[in-house]
Design a protein around this motif. Structure first.
Motif, PDB file in Angstrom:
ATOM      1  N   UNK A  85       0.773  -1.306   0.182  1.00 53.81           N
ATOM      2  CA  UNK A  85       0.255   0.077   0.026  1.00 53.81           C
ATOM      3  C   UNK A  85       1.026   1.196  -0.048  1.00 53.81           C
ATOM      4  N   UNK A  86       1.937   1.320   0.759  1.00 52.86           N
ATOM      5  CA  UNK A  86       2.969   2.280   0.898  1.00 52.86           C
ATOM      6  C   UNK A  86       3.419   2.624  -0.527  1.00 52.86           C
ATOM      7  N   UNK A  87       3.828   1.542  -0.826  1.00 52.87           N
ATOM      8  CA  UNK A  87       4.526   1.726  -2.249  1.00 52.87           C
ATOM      9  C   UNK A  87       3.741   2.224  -3.336  1.00 52.87           C
ATOM     10  N   UNK A  88       2.532   1.992  -3.191  1.00 48.12           N
ATOM     11  CA  UNK A  88       1.286   2.568  -4.414  1.00 48.12           C
ATOM     12  C   UNK A  88       1.013   3.960  -3.698  1.00 48.12           C
ATOM     13  N   UNK A  89       1.654   4.367  -2.912  1.00 45.82           N
ATOM     14  CA  UNK A  89       1.089   5.769  -2.663  1.00 45.82           C
ATOM     15  C   UNK A  89      -0.139   5.983  -1.837  1.00 45.82           C
ATOM     16  N   UNK A  90      -0.489   4.846  -1.317  1.00 46.61           N
ATOM     17  CA  UNK A  90      -1.927   4.869  -0.584  1.00 46.61           C
ATOM     18  C   UNK A  90      -1.820   5.455   0.756  1.00 46.61           C
ATOM     19  N   UNK A  91      -2.400   6.458   1.250  1.00 48.28           N
ATOM     20  CA  UNK A  91      -2.121   7.200   2.555  1.00 48.28           C
ATOM     21  C   UNK A  91      -2.887   6.958   3.571  1.00 48.28           C
ATOM     22  N   UNK A  92      -2.705   7.128   4.810  1.00 48.68           N
ATOM     23  CA  UNK A  92      -3.517   6.886   6.109  1.00 48.68           C
ATOM     24  C   UNK A  92      -4.782   7.485   5.914  1.00 48.68           C
ATOM     25  N   UNK A  93      -5.881   6.837   6.409  1.00 52.09           N
ATOM     26  CA  UNK A  93      -7.129   7.055   6.112  1.00 52.09           C
ATOM     27  C   UNK A  93      -8.021   6.904   4.932  1.00 52.09           C
ATOM     28  N   UNK A 114      -4.998  -2.055   8.057  1.00 52.88           N
ATOM     29  CA  UNK A 114      -4.889  -1.575   9.414  1.00 52.88           C
ATOM     30  C   UNK A 114      -3.684  -1.066   9.887  1.00 52.88           C
ATOM     31  N   UNK A 115      -2.553  -1.945   9.644  1.00 55.47           N
ATOM     32  CA  UNK A 115      -1.272  -1.487  10.110  1.00 55.47           C
ATOM     33  C   UNK A 115      -0.837  -0.266   9.359  1.00 55.47           C
ATOM     34  N   UNK A 116      -1.428  -0.067   7.939  1.00 57.54           N
ATOM     35  CA  UNK A 116      -0.768   1.028   7.219  1.00 57.54           C
ATOM     36  C   UNK A 116      -1.769   2.228   7.625  1.00 57.54           C
ATOM     37  N   UNK A 117      -2.682   2.246   8.509  1.00 58.04           N
ATOM     38  CA  UNK A 117      -3.606   3.328   9.031  1.00 58.04           C
ATOM     39  C   UNK A 117      -4.599   3.641   7.984  1.00 58.04           C
ATOM     40  N   UNK A 118      -5.061   2.755   7.125  1.00 57.81           N
ATOM     41  CA  UNK A 118      -5.960   2.709   6.225  1.00 57.81           C
ATOM     42  C   UNK A 118      -7.324   2.227   6.977  1.00 57.81           C
ATOM     43  N   UNK A 119      -8.462   2.555   6.309  1.00 60.39           N
ATOM     44  CA  UNK A 119      -9.649   2.233   6.725  1.00 60.39           C
ATOM     45  C   UNK A 119     -10.349   0.602   5.965  1.00 60.39           C
ATOM     46  N   UNK A 120     -10.358  -0.296   6.702  1.00 59.74           N
ATOM     47  CA  UNK A 120     -10.669  -1.368   6.198  1.00 59.74           C
ATOM     48  C   UNK A 120     -12.233  -1.577   6.283  1.00 59.74           C
ATOM     49  N   UNK A 121     -12.821  -1.840   4.755  1.00 56.66           N
ATOM     50  CA  UNK A 121     -14.095  -2.376   4.494  1.00 56.66           C
ATOM     51  C   UNK A 121     -14.394  -3.630   3.962  1.00 56.66           C
ATOM     52  N   UNK A 189       5.457 -10.422  -2.828  1.00 57.43           N
ATOM     53  CA  UNK A 189       6.670 -11.174  -2.701  1.00 57.43           C
ATOM     54  C   UNK A 189       7.937 -10.306  -2.781  1.00 57.43           C
ATOM     55  N   UNK A 190       7.679  -9.086  -3.647  1.00 58.91           N
ATOM     56  CA  UNK A 190       8.791  -8.164  -3.534  1.00 58.91           C
ATOM     57  C   UNK A 190       8.851  -7.166  -2.350  1.00 58.91           C
ATOM     58  N   UNK A 191       8.035  -7.085  -1.466  1.00 55.68           N
ATOM     59  CA  UNK A 191       7.746  -6.296  -0.586  1.00 55.68           C
ATOM     60  C   UNK A 191       8.527  -6.696   0.748  1.00 55.68           C
ATOM     61  N   UNK A 192       8.899  -5.726   1.482  1.00 54.30           N
ATOM     62  CA  UNK A 192       9.684  -6.254   2.831  1.00 54.30           C
ATOM     63  C   UNK A 192       8.484  -6.554   3.865  1.00 54.30           C
ATOM     64  N   UNK A 193       9.134  -7.584   4.629  1.00 60.59           N
ATOM     65  CA  UNK A 193       8.117  -7.936   5.687  1.00 60.59           C
ATOM     66  C   UNK A 193       8.015  -7.341   6.896  1.00 60.59           C
ATOM     67  N   UNK A 194       8.999  -6.490   7.062  1.00 60.81           N
ATOM     68  CA  UNK A 194       8.953  -5.581   8.411  1.00 60.81           C
ATOM     69  C   UNK A 194       8.356  -4.302   7.924  1.00 60.81           C
ATOM     70  N   UNK A 195       7.515  -3.909   8.861  1.00 68.16           N
ATOM     71  CA  UNK A 195       6.657  -2.735   8.799  1.00 68.16           C
ATOM     72  C   UNK A 195       6.271  -2.209   9.959  1.00 68.16           C
ATOM     73  N   UNK A 200      -1.888   5.259  15.630  1.00 64.08           N
ATOM     74  CA  UNK A 200      -3.318   6.234  15.436  1.00 64.08           C
ATOM     75  C   UNK A 200      -3.897   6.642  16.728  1.00 64.08           C
ATOM     76  N   UNK A 201      -4.453   7.909  16.209  1.00 65.15           N
ATOM     77  CA  UNK A 201      -5.196   8.267  17.465  1.00 65.15           C
ATOM     78  C   UNK A 201      -6.430   7.100  17.764  1.00 65.15           C
ATOM     79  N   UNK A 202      -6.479   6.888  19.095  1.00 60.11           N
ATOM     80  CA  UNK A 202      -7.360   6.214  19.379  1.00 60.11           C
ATOM     81  C   UNK A 202      -8.901   6.485  18.725  1.00 60.11           C
TER      82      UNK A 202
END
Ligand code: AMP
Length: 575
Positions: A85-93, A114-121, A189-195, A200-202
């Motif tokens: 998500x980060x590499x695609x430029x998808x931002x928090x929220x 969720x780890x990236x701070x995006x909203x999951x639907x 497969x190409x992405x790092x597993x560490x993140x 987030x604000x509660x």
């Protein structure tokens, strides 16, 4: 093996002593008072003995061997997804929708989002193209995650008209990614597993769940990261999740139960979650309970009634002795089902109640308390529930036991929804002062147990799925022969309710078998089989109010053979 004592050993004492602040302390939290649901579900286990415990045991279709995914591995997969998500430029929220059946990638995508701070639907994979499209149009996600098959069958035709979507990522097996989509697996497969999970604000948005009302399109209920406090504590108290448990939630993650209790609560509680790729199959289900040594089973009345139809013999042919706690949610659990559990499995089903807006279980029959078959149970510690009647300027609580009124909840629990997306007015109407109006009718007995009576509105519960009549009526009305349509739920022994449509035709069209079949096919194609009407009845015209609204109550009364004059009660309700 002797059974461990329940987590909530003394209901009254825990209730008296309970505070949400203290409940929050059971979780790790993040620096500076921040939170993230995925941090509680995954990251915090990584420094503990839980890291190598199986988080998800995935049972593929057929009799393929189970696939175990440890907490460490799941965190890594979610990390890779977050990095994609980060590499695609998808931002928090930004909103990320996931339309998929139960496959491991769905869980990595949800938690990575969720780890990236995006909203999951989540979206129910059995929906037809129309409910998917309308939810995309309302929620305007930036990213749609789906499978190649679902994309081709349900999305490809209309996606070009929904400009918000910048990326379509395909999970599961990808043969050939169609134009405009990318293979998420290859990117992962190409992405790092560490993140580093985003702090987030509660009160920051984490989840968007669609639910249906009587009128209009589906509503998007917004939930925040601190909801995890309620998910965790209700998993512990109401589902009695304990270390070492093998837990099976049969709800699909396309619905709220499948997220709150099919992803989040079991992981924050560090148990092993069973995920079965297949749909209901009585024999398979008993085999899973036996072979996987399931200890806690959370299922739904429709499924229990389907098992009951197979009779007790099938159950008794299986060794179900590992089970410790059975729970049910989503529709009224009839007392026979509670007794059946006791007689055939040796344990009763514990009913509990909640809804999309409450985010988590609010009322439950707890392991330590005697069950009242037919009752939803008592409020979770930290939850104040009451029965109320409407007054000119709000509501008035009903103190007398046994009197029916609307079920209301005192606001302020962490998983309470924080709005309907873009519908402030609709949201405001759900409250009277400090009380949230649930739209359900209930009564409370003298011992504080709540009993479900019905809904104050016209929504339909079929096989545990909440269906808005308007969505179904709108599709039927698209047919050139249809002048008006009214859709109601009619009682059904197994599904609770099934969907029935009443249709009046335009001049020049005649009712008949062929037209009925055509309408059924249209509805199934556009809405999906679980939302389409099972029966269609033609009428010359449909009853309407003076303001022109179809009176579904009257249709229901006619269907049930009730006197129509008795319908003046129960007007209004949540829309
Ligand atoms: P949903 O938002 O799809 O989870 O549906 C919530 C609605 O399902 C509630 O408002 C109730 O009408 C119904 N429901 C959920 N749990 C129960 C239960 N244990 N007994 C009766 N109805 C229930």
């Amino acid at each position: 093996m002797s059974k461990p004592p329940p987590n909530l050993a003394n209901y009254d004492a825990t209730r008296a002593d309970f505070s949400w602040d203290r409940a929050r302390e059971e979780l790790a939290g993040m620096a500076g008072g921040c939170m993230n649901i995925a941090h509680e579900a995954l990251d915090r286990h990584l420094q503990t003995a839980n890291a190598d415990r199986t988080a998800i045991r995935f049972l593929p279709r057929g009799r393929e061997p189970a696939i175990d995914i440890s907490y460490r591995e799941l965190a890594a997969r979610a990390g890779r997804f977050a990095n994609v998500l980060a590499s695609l430029g998808v931002g928090r929220g930004e909103r990320v929708y996931v339309l998929a059946h139960r496959i491991p990638d769905l869980y990595a995508a949800a938690l990575g989002t969720l780890r990236h701070g995006c909203v999951f639907t989540p979206l129910f994979s059995a929906f037809g193209p129309e409910p998917i499209r309308s939810r995309v149009e309302i929620g305007e996600p930036s990213v749609l995650i789906t499978t190649e098959r679902l994309y081709r069958r349900k999305v490809a035709d209309w996606i070009a008209d929904t400009p918000s979507i910048r990326h379509v990522l395909l999970i599961g097996e990808v043969d050939e990614a169609p134009d405009g989509t990318a293979d998420a697996g290859a990117l992962m497969d190409q992405a790092d597993a560490e993140y580093d999970t985003q702090p987030m604000d509660p009160g920051e948005l984490a989840l968007l769940h669609f639910t249906s009302g009587t009128t209009g399109l589906p509503k998007g209920a917004l939930h925040v990261h601190e909801a995890v406090v309620a998910h965790h504590i209700t998993g512990k108290y109401a589902l009695d999740l304990q270390p070492g448990d093998i837990y099976w939630c049969t709800a699909d993650p396309g619905w709220v139960t499948g997220t709150s209790y099919g992803i989040i609560a079991p992981l924050t509680n560090g148990v092993t979650l069973i995920v079965d790729e297949e749909e209901f199959d009585a024999e398979r289900w008993y085999r899973i309970l036996q072979e996987q040594r399931v200890t806690v089973w959370y299922t739904a009345p429709t499924a229990i009634r389907m098992l009951m139809k197979y009779g007790p013999e099938l159950a008794r042919q299986h060794d179900l002795s590992a089970l410790r706690f059975l729970a049910s949610v989503g529709e009224p659990l009839n007392p026979e089902a509670v007794h059946w559990g006791r007689e055939t499995i040796g344990l009763p089903f514990h009913d509990n109640w909640w809804q999309t807006e409450t985010g988590g279980i609010m009322i439950a029959n707890f392991a330590s308390m005697p069950i009242r078959p037919g009752s939803m149970g008592r409020p979770v510690p930290g939850i104040e529930a009451a029965v109320a009647r409407g007054t000119d300027d709000g509501i008035e609580l009903i103190e007398d036991p046994e009197e029916t009124g609307e079920l209301v909840l005192k606001t302020g629990w962490p998983s309470m929804f924080r709005g309907y997306l873009n519908e402030e007015e609709r949201y405001r109407k759900c409250f009277a002062g400090d009380w949230y109006l649930t739209g359900d009718l209930a009564r409370r007995d003298a011992d504080g147990y709540f009993w479900f009576i019905g809904r104050t509105d016209d929504v339909i519960k079929s096989s545990g799925h909440l269906i808005g009549p308007f969505e179904v009526e709108s599709i039927l009305m698209e047919h050139p022969a249809v002048a008006e349509a009214g859709v109601i739920g009619v009682p059904d022994e197994v599904a609770g309710e099934t969907i029935k449509a009443f249709v009046a035709l335009r001049p020049g069209h005649e009712p008949g078998e062929e037209l009925r079949r055509e309408l059924m096919a249209l509805a199934r194609k556009r809405l999906g089989a679980s939302v389409a009407p099972r029966r269609i009845e033609f009428h010359d015209n449909l009853p309407r109010t003076r303001s022109g609204k179809i009176m579904r109550r009257l249709l229901r009364a006619r269907e049930l053979g009730l006197p129509e004059g008795d319908l003046s009660t129960l007007e209004g309700g949540k829309q």
